[in-house]
Design an enzyme around this catalytic site. Structure first.
Site, PDB file in Angstrom:
ATOM      1  N   SER A 193     159.316 -10.567 139.189  1.00  0.00           N
ATOM      2  CA  SER A 193     159.998 -11.700 139.804  1.00  0.00           C
ATOM      3  C   SER A 193     159.248 -12.072 141.066  1.00  0.00           C
ATOM      4  O   SER A 193     158.570 -11.226 141.672  1.00  0.00           O
ATOM      5  CB  SER A 193     161.435 -11.304 140.162  1.00  0.00           C
ATOM      6  OG  SER A 193     162.049 -12.280 140.970  1.00  0.00           O
ATOM      7  N   TYR A 220     167.080  -4.657 144.440  1.00  0.00           N
ATOM      8  CA  TYR A 220     166.445  -5.466 143.388  1.00  0.00           C
ATOM      9  C   TYR A 220     165.044  -5.878 143.819  1.00  0.00           C
ATOM     10  O   TYR A 220     164.095  -5.786 143.036  1.00  0.00           O
ATOM     11  CB  TYR A 220     167.313  -6.692 143.084  1.00  0.00           C
ATOM     12  CG  TYR A 220     166.781  -7.562 141.966  1.00  0.00           C
ATOM     13  CD1 TYR A 220     166.872  -7.147 140.647  1.00  0.00           C
ATOM     14  CD2 TYR A 220     166.208  -8.795 142.240  1.00  0.00           C
ATOM     15  CE1 TYR A 220     166.398  -7.945 139.616  1.00  0.00           C
ATOM     16  CE2 TYR A 220     165.729  -9.598 141.215  1.00  0.00           C
ATOM     17  CZ  TYR A 220     165.832  -9.170 139.902  1.00  0.00           C
ATOM     18  OH  TYR A 220     165.361  -9.963 138.888  1.00  0.00           O
TER      19      TYR A 220
END
Length: 166
Positions: free
Chosen positions: A135, A148
């Site tokens: 990401s 995360y």
């Protein structure tokens, strides 16, 4: 219980559209009936070869059997796409060990050891590719997603190391 949608479904469909003979989607949160409806729905659109197998990516002892079953049925594994991920909001103030373990267990540990199982098969067959979805969060971080962001940084680093080693 979830349903096949989002990035995972897009990956399955893109591979089938580009000529993959079989694409095995794996997830723990999708019910068998939802998976069957999804596979039937894409087959009705002419995208044949989609399959589903349940897999808890955090159950490391299941990885070798999962890879072996696919390789036995399809004559090997050409591509592993690591798309599993969870990312509940966690700030410095709210991150606890349980959330940390969940996020790293799915995003990092599960991805690493499933990649290892697939790599062993790919080395034996002398071909294969591993693609891991990280990401932009793994490059820059994001507020209130501490664990995360850390996990996606780890996946980016892991992918670079796997590329060099394999």
């Amino acid at each position: 219980a979830g349903h096949p949608d989002g990035l995972g479904a897009a990956i399955v469909e893109a591979l089938l559209e580009r000529g993959a003979k079989a694409v095995v989607a794996a997830d723990l949160a999708i019910t068998a009936s939802d998976a069957e409806r999804y596979i039937g729905g894409i087959a009705a659109r002419g995208l044949n070869g989609g399959e589903f197998m349940p897999l808890d990516i955090t159950a490391l002892s299941d990885h070798a059997g999962f890879v072996s079953a696919i390789a036995a049925k399809h004559g090997g594994i050409d591509i592993l796409v690591n798309n599993a991920g969870v990312g509940p909001n966690t700030s410095v103030a709210t991150l606890d060990e349980a959330k940390f373990d969940l996020i790293f267990g799915v995003n990092v540990k599960g991805t690493l050891f499933l990649s290892q199982a697939a790599a062993r098969q790919m080395i034996a067959q002398k071909r294969g590719s591993i693609v891991s979805i990280a990401s932009a969060v793994g490059l820059v971080g994001i507020k209130n997603h501490l664990a995360y962001s850390m996990a996606k940084h780890a996946i980016a680093g892991m992918t670079k190391c796997l590329a060099l080693e394999l």
